[in-house]
Design an enzyme around this catalytic site. Structure first.
Site, short mmCIF file in Angstrom:
data_model
loop_
_atom_site.label_atom_id
_atom_site.label_comp_id
_atom_site.label_asym_id
_atom_site.label_seq_id
_atom_site.Cartn_x
_atom_site.Cartn_y
_atom_site.Cartn_z
N GLY A 31 0.79 -1.22 0.00
CA GLY A 31 0.00 0.00 0.00
C GLY A 31 0.82 1.27 0.00
CD GLU A 35 4.23 9.92 -9.95
OE1 GLU A 35 5.00 10.28 -10.85
OE2 GLU A 35 3.95 10.61 -8.95
CG HIS A 37 3.01 0.87 -5.54
ND1 HIS A 37 3.22 1.81 -4.57
CD2 HIS A 37 3.59 -0.27 -5.10
CE1 HIS A 37 3.88 1.26 -3.56
NE2 HIS A 37 4.12 0.00 -3.85
CD GLN A 61 7.28 -7.97 3.52
OE1 GLN A 61 6.47 -8.75 3.00
NE2 GLN A 61 7.87 -7.01 2.82
CG ASP A 150 11.81 -3.40 -3.42
OD1 ASP A 150 12.54 -2.77 -2.65
OD2 ASP A 150 10.61 -3.10 -3.60
CB SER A 185 10.45 4.37 -1.60
OG SER A 185 10.25 3.74 -0.36
NE ARG A 187 10.40 1.04 5.24
CZ ARG A 187 10.32 -0.19 4.74
NH1 ARG A 187 10.61 -0.40 3.48
NH2 ARG A 187 9.92 -1.20 5.50
O1 PAF Z 1 7.49 -5.24 -2.16
C1 PAF Z 1 6.58 -5.27 -1.29
O2 PAF Z 1 5.83 -4.31 -1.11
C2 PAF Z 1 6.42 -6.51 -0.43
O3 PAF Z 1 7.65 -7.07 -0.13
C3 PAF Z 1 5.47 -7.56 -1.05
C4 PAF Z 1 6.05 -8.10 -2.34
C5 PAF Z 1 4.12 -6.95 -1.30
C6 PAF Z 1 5.30 -8.74 -0.10
O4 PAF Z 1 4.72 -8.35 1.10
#
Ligand code: PAF
Length: 281
Positions: A31, A35, A37, A61, A150, A185, A187
């Site tokens: 979430g 841009e 995404h 994670q 990533d 990002s 973040r």
């Molecule tokens: O890249 C991410 O946002 C996360 O690592 C993912 C692939 C949605 C898995 O939780």
């Protein structure tokens, strides 16, 4: 766009779409869509009959001292962005829905997980691989889309898909950048105005390192030390890693021909940022 909270409903719907031979494009996210995404969603929209977006901040994670609680969330904004990008189904489960009890089985990533982000975030890629295994079972995608920002995640997921025989094609989509080169990002929003200005140094550093390698400078140790010192002198960031490796193997280069990655992670007081450049020599 339909919003789905239940895993059973998601899986039944996916199986029904499969029966109708519809191609499913899947964009997994945590979430706070930006841009980068949107670029994934646009590619998914172009290449599939049905587009599924998941928004789930996966606790598995995150390490104990990481930013799970402060990870930015803005679901109404995300719904709007998803609608704008033509998403058909938004899968939005709660943590209880995805992990109703302590998992009996998790996935352990053997290769490429103990370097770069894996060494400073132990267990991170196990968490990513576990949630993606669950999401792939629920969504049954034909195509899945990840950002190249990533790059280690992309390499790990390629291994997951191959080793677990998921019938899904992995698409790695180009990083979207701000004007000063900072990779988009979720973040970035956590950065203070001063940190935000300083953060342009990540991409600058990657570009300088790439130029040096293209020029034939293979004195990696000296190059890395010099670039790290510059970052720590000129900004409030501390370098977690700056490494030059082969891609997608993520091994130390022995010859200077092929595909390479220069990857960086910098810990600013308010957020840890990562970036990379992948290029051929
Ligand atoms: O890249 C991410 O946002 C996360 O690592 C993912 C692939 C949605 C898995 O939780």
């Amino acid at each position: 766009m339909k919003v789905i909270h239940s895993k059973t409903e998601m899986q039944q719907l996916a199986l029904q779409l499969k029966k109708q031979q519809k191609t499913i494009g899947f964009v997994p996210t945590m979430g706070y869509l930006h841009e980068g995404h949107r670029a994934l969603l646009q590619e998914a929209r172009d290449e599939n009959e049905v587009v599924v977006l998941s928004v789930f901040v996966n606790p598995l994670q995150f390490g104990p001292n990481e930013d799970l609680d402060s990870y930015p969330r803005a679901i109404e904004q995300d719904k709007k962005a998803a609608e704008e990008e033509g998403v058909d189904y938004l899968f939005l489960p709660t943590t209880e829905e995805m992990y109703p009890h302590t998992p009996s089985v998790t996935v352990h990533v053997q290769k490429r997980a103990d370097i770069l982000c894996g060494s400073s975030r132990p267990g991170h890629f196990d968490g990513v691989a576990t949630v993606l295994t669950k999401l792939f079972q629920l969504i049954q995608p034909d195509n899945v889309y990840f950002g190249k920002k990533d790059a280690q995640q992309v390499a790990v997921v390629a291994g997951l898909i191959e080793d677990f025989h998921f019938p899904v094609k992995l698409h790695a989509v180009q990083t979207v950048r701000e004007e000063d080169g900072l990779a988009k990002s979720s973040r970035n929003v956590k950065l203070s105005p001063v940190e935000r200005k300083e953060a342009g140094i990540l991409y600058q550093t990657l570009s300088i390192a790439r130029e040096e390698l293209i020029k034939g400078n293979h004195h990696l140790k000296q190059l890395v030390i010099k670039l790290q010192e510059r970052i720590e002198k000129e900004t409030s960031g501390k370098v977690d890693y700056l490494e030059i490796l082969t891609y997608p193997e993520l091994e130390a280069p022995s010859v200077w021909e092929g595909t390479f990655i220069i990857a960086i992670a910098v810990r600013f007081p308010s957020a840890r940022l990562i970036d990379n450049i992948i290029f051929e020599l």
